[in-house]
Design an enzyme around this catalytic site. Structure first.
Site, PDB file in Angstrom:
ATOM      1  N   ASN A 130     -10.627  -2.654  -6.190  1.00 41.59           N
ATOM      2  CA  ASN A 130     -10.030  -1.622  -6.874  1.00 41.59           C
ATOM      3  C   ASN A 130     -10.585  -1.627  -8.230  1.00 41.59           C
ATOM      4  OD1 ASN A 130      -6.411  -3.149  -5.709  1.00 41.59           O
ATOM      5  ND2 ASN A 130      -7.963  -1.395  -4.933  1.00 41.59           N
ATOM      6  N   ASP A 157       0.954  -1.189  -0.099  1.00 39.12           N
ATOM      7  CA  ASP A 157       0.031  -0.091  -0.031  1.00 39.12           C
ATOM      8  C   ASP A 157       0.753   1.133   0.001  1.00 39.12           C
ATOM      9  OD1 ASP A 157      -2.162   1.582  -0.046  1.00 39.12           O
ATOM     10  OD2 ASP A 157      -2.598   0.964   2.288  1.00 39.12           O
TER      11      ASP A 157
END
Ligand code: FPP
Length: 254
Positions: A81, A33
């Site tokens: 996503n 991330d």
């Protein structure tokens, strides 16, 4: 003592023989991330962050292999996503092609076996082609397993597993009441892999974000403020050596 790999030499002095690596996780999951923030800090487009993230991922794979880790699972694209802008999704979907074009020879040389977790049938055809060929070319390898979680979500994985099991019951191939945790493992995308021992998440976020929910039950969690593109083999070394100091009791008392 250093093993020789030709391409992809080590960049620091840590080795598989280091005392801190004596107790190490068999299977590491990584939530990569912070690519977007890394790019923003530099005034670059988010895509530049993902590209840098891919290079950090390459280094993490090399380091896991050099440290003698059996299996690593990389959270590359979640079922959530798809909500990102189309151009960003398209860029991310092109990355596997680019990554394997450059890296497959080294991965093969290292004996790495490539697998994918998640519903890859929903990916664009060019990504699916890369998924197929990278798995095919490494299927007989016996070294470290590298799993790319692509269009992966822990809840979807659990629902698919339950559906598969229910179908077997309906067809008389499984019996209600006979299910054990070990049997349920076989319906998951991670079937046959070593138990997940350690989850690493970068960028200061302290959550699992739908990553390996079932498998995480007894995993050790390790968080760092470092943004993924800045993550190095020394950070990985730190995570593994911290893991080695944890007392894992699995619910029992000492
Ligand atoms: C999260 O950062 C990262 C991703 C959604 C993509 C991760 C993918 C890679 C590192 C490369 C994958 C490559 C292959 C070949 C599979 P973010 O964009 O959410 O960062 P932010 O929270 O700072 O915006």
């Amino acid at each position: 003592m250093f093993k020789s790999f030709g391409r992809g030499e080590r960049t620091s002095a840590t080795t598989v023989e280091h005392p801190a690596l004596q107790v190490k996780p068999r299977h590491i999951g990584i939530i990569m991330d912070g690519n977007g923030r890394w790019a923003k800090k530099r005034g670059l487009p988010r895509m530049a962050g993902h590209h840098a993230g891919m290079l950090a991922m390459r280094e993490a794979i090399r380091a896991c292999d050099d440290f003698g880790i059996e299996c690593v699972t990389l959270y590359a694209f979640s079922t959530e996503n798809w909500k990102r802008p189309v151009a960003e999704v398209e860029y991310l979907m092109r990355l596997p092609e680019q990554f394997f074009r450059n890296e497959i020879d080294e991965l093969i040389k290292r004996g790495v076996k490539i697998r994918f977790l998640g519903d890859t049938s929903r990916l664009p055809s060019y990504t699916q082609e890369t998924v197929r060929t990278s798995m095919q070319r490494t299927e007989h390898n016996t070294g470290m397993t590298v799993n790319f979680a692509l269009n992966y979500g822990g809840r979807t994985e659990l629902m698919s597993a339950i559906e598969r099991y229910a179908k077997e019951v309906a067809e008389g191939r499984a019996t209600v009441g006979d299910l054990t945790e070990a049997k349920f493992d076989r319906y998951l995308d991670t079937a046959g892999l070593p138990p997940l021992d350690l989850i690493i998440r970068t960028s200061g976020e302290i959550r699992l974000s739908n990553f390996l929910l079932w498998q995480a039950a007894y995993a050790e969690l390790w968080f760092t403020e470092v943004l993924w593109p800045d993550f190095t083999r020394d950070d990985l070394f730190q995570a593994i050596s911290d893991y080695g100091k944890r007392k894992r009791r699995f619910g029992a008392i000492e």
